[in-house]
Design a protein around this motif. Structure first.
Motif, PDB file in Angstrom:
ATOM      1  N   ASP A  49       0.871  -1.182   0.000  1.00  0.00           N
ATOM      2  CA  ASP A  49       0.000   0.000   0.000  1.00  0.00           C
ATOM      3  C   ASP A  49       0.904   1.227   0.000  1.00  0.00           C
ATOM      4  O   ASP A  49       1.283   1.733   1.060  1.00  0.00           O
ATOM      5  CB  ASP A  49      -0.909  -0.002   1.228  1.00  0.00           C
ATOM      6  CG  ASP A  49      -1.946   1.115   1.208  1.00  0.00           C
ATOM      7  OD1 ASP A  49      -1.856   1.991   0.326  1.00  0.00           O
ATOM      8  OD2 ASP A  49      -2.835   1.118   2.078  1.00  0.00           O
TER       9      ASP A  49
ATOM     10  N   PRO B  17      -0.863   4.850   1.847  1.00  0.00           N
ATOM     11  CA  PRO B  17      -1.916   4.583   2.833  1.00  0.00           C
ATOM     12  C   PRO B  17      -2.523   5.868   3.380  1.00  0.00           C
ATOM     13  O   PRO B  17      -1.829   6.866   3.570  1.00  0.00           O
ATOM     14  CB  PRO B  17      -1.177   3.813   3.939  1.00  0.00           C
ATOM     15  CG  PRO B  17       0.240   4.251   3.808  1.00  0.00           C
ATOM     16  CD  PRO B  17       0.469   4.484   2.352  1.00  0.00           C
ATOM     17  N   SER B  18      -3.816   5.836   3.624  1.00  0.00           N
ATOM     18  CA  SER B  18      -4.495   7.000   4.202  1.00  0.00           C
ATOM     19  C   SER B  18      -4.304   7.012   5.709  1.00  0.00           C
ATOM     20  O   SER B  18      -3.964   5.991   6.325  1.00  0.00           O
ATOM     21  CB  SER B  18      -5.990   6.939   3.892  1.00  0.00           C
ATOM     22  OG  SER B  18      -6.586   5.828   4.543  1.00  0.00           O
ATOM     23  N   ALA B  19      -4.530   8.154   6.307  1.00  0.00           N
ATOM     24  CA  ALA B  19      -4.432   8.272   7.755  1.00  0.00           C
ATOM     25  C   ALA B  19      -5.451   7.363   8.438  1.00  0.00           C
ATOM     26  O   ALA B  19      -5.176   6.780   9.492  1.00  0.00           O
ATOM     27  CB  ALA B  19      -4.645   9.714   8.182  1.00  0.00           C
TER      28      ALA B  19
ATOM     29  N   ARG C 211      -6.537   4.473   7.329  1.00  0.00           N
ATOM     30  CA  ARG C 211      -6.045   3.097   7.254  1.00  0.00           C
ATOM     31  C   ARG C 211      -4.911   2.874   8.255  1.00  0.00           C
ATOM     32  O   ARG C 211      -4.850   1.822   8.900  1.00  0.00           O
ATOM     33  CB  ARG C 211      -5.554   2.796   5.834  1.00  0.00           C
ATOM     34  CG  ARG C 211      -5.133   1.354   5.618  1.00  0.00           C
ATOM     35  CD  ARG C 211      -6.307   0.416   5.692  1.00  0.00           C
ATOM     36  NE  ARG C 211      -5.880  -0.962   5.518  1.00  0.00           N
ATOM     37  CZ  ARG C 211      -6.141  -1.938   6.382  1.00  0.00           C
ATOM     38  NH1 ARG C 211      -6.850  -1.679   7.469  1.00  0.00           N
ATOM     39  NH2 ARG C 211      -5.716  -3.159   6.156  1.00  0.00           N
TER      40      ARG C 211
ATOM     41  N   MET D 269       0.541  13.976   7.257  1.00  0.00           N
ATOM     42  CA  MET D 269       1.089  12.726   6.736  1.00  0.00           C
ATOM     43  C   MET D 269       2.556  12.892   6.325  1.00  0.00           C
ATOM     44  O   MET D 269       3.332  11.933   6.353  1.00  0.00           O
ATOM     45  CB  MET D 269       0.257  12.226   5.554  1.00  0.00           C
ATOM     46  CG  MET D 269      -1.121  11.699   5.940  1.00  0.00           C
ATOM     47  SD  MET D 269      -1.048  10.278   7.082  1.00  0.00           S
ATOM     48  CE  MET D 269      -0.476   8.983   5.965  1.00  0.00           C
TER      49      MET D 269
ATOM     50  N   LYS E 108       4.938  10.454  -3.255  1.00  0.00           N
ATOM     51  CA  LYS E 108       4.501  11.559  -2.391  1.00  0.00           C
ATOM     52  C   LYS E 108       5.362  12.809  -2.552  1.00  0.00           C
ATOM     53  O   LYS E 108       4.897  13.932  -2.278  1.00  0.00           O
ATOM     54  CB  LYS E 108       4.546  11.075  -0.937  1.00  0.00           C
ATOM     55  CG  LYS E 108       4.066  12.070   0.105  1.00  0.00           C
ATOM     56  CD  LYS E 108       2.563  12.254   0.056  1.00  0.00           C
ATOM     57  CE  LYS E 108       2.096  13.119   1.214  1.00  0.00           C
ATOM     58  NZ  LYS E 108       0.662  13.416   1.160  1.00  0.00           N
TER      59      LYS E 108
END
Length: 206
Positions: free
Chosen positions: A43, A46-48, A50, A69, A125
Motif C-alpha cells: 500500500d 496509505p491513508s491516515a 487506514r 502525513m 509523495k
C-alpha cells in the motif's frame, strides 16, 4: 540572589504522568509500525484512516502525534535510513576502483531491495511534499558522491560516462528491473553488473 520556584509533585501524580508518557510513546510507535507494515505490504499511499485502523488507535491520535502525513512519511524514512545507512557507509572492498564499483553495485542491490516499497511510496509523495523532494535530492547526492569518491580523476573527466555510472547504480534502475520488468533479485543484480561492466570497459584504469 535569584529566587527559583519548583512545582511540587505528589507521589500519586508521578506514575500518572509517566503512564501517560508511556502510552503516548506506545501509540506513536504503533502508528509508525502500522505505516511501515502497510507500505511494506504494497500500500504505497496509505491513508491516515487506514494507518489508524492498523495501529489500533483513533484517527485523532494519528494527528495528535503527527501534524500531517508528511511528518509520518518523514519518520518512516528515518526508520528505514537507520537500518540501511551502516551498509551504505561501509567502505567497498576491492583493489581497484572497478572492483569497488562492483562491490557498491552488489551492496546497493541489497539496500534497494530492502527499501523498495518505501522508496516507491516516498517517490510518489515527493511531488506534493517539499520536504520529501528535498530528502530525495539529498539521497541522490549521497549516492552520486559515494560513487565519485572512488573514481580516478581521469574517469571523472568523462562527465557523460560518470553520469552513466550513476544511472546504472541508481535506485530508479533497480526499481525498473525489479518492479516494472518483474525480474527476480539475482537476475536484476546480473543485469546491473553487466551494464556496469560494459560501461567501465572503455574507461581508463586510473
Amino acid at each position: 540572589m535569584t529566587n527559583v520556584s519548583y512545582k511540587m509533585t505528589s507521589r500519586s501524580e508521578v506514575p500518572l504522568t509517566d503512564g501517560r508518557r508511556e502510552r503516548s510513546r506506545s501509540s506513536r510507535s504503533k502508528i509508525v509500525a502500522a505505516m511501515l507494515d502497510l507500505v511494506g505490504k504494497g500500500d504505497v499511499a496509505p491513508s491516515a484512516v487506514r494507518v489508524a485502523e492498523v495501529a489500533g488507535v483513533g484517527l485523532r491520535s494519528v494527528f495528535r502525534h503527527f501534524d500531517d502525513m508528511d511528518e509520518l512519511y518523514r519518520e518512516m524514512g528515518e526508520v528505514i535510513e537507520a537500518q540501511v545507512m551502516p551498509i551504505i557507509l561501509q567502505p567497498p572492498t576491492g583493489a581497484t576502483w572497478r572492483e569497488k564499483l562492483f562491490d557498491i553495485a552488489d551492496r546497493r542491490a541489497m539496500v534497494f531491495e530492502t527499501i523498495l516499497p518505501y522508496r516507491i511510496s516516498a517517490n510518489l509523495k515527493r511531488f506534493q511534499s517539499p520536504y520529501l523532494m528535498q530528502d530525495y535530492r539529498r539521497i541522490l547526492r549521497l549516492e552520486s558522491d559515494t560513487i565519485g569518491s572512488y573514481l580516478p580523476a581521469m574517469v571523472k573527466a568523462d562527465v557523460a560516462g560518470t553520469h552513466g555510472l550513476n544511472v546504472i547504480l541508481s535506485f530508479q534502475t533497480w526499481r525498473l528491473l525489479r518492479h516494472d520488468q518483474e525480474l527476480p533479485f539475482e537476475d536484476a543484480k546480473a543485469v546491473v553488473r553487466r551494464l556496469l561492466g560494459h560501461a567501465m570497459a572503455g574507461m581508463p584504469e586510473d
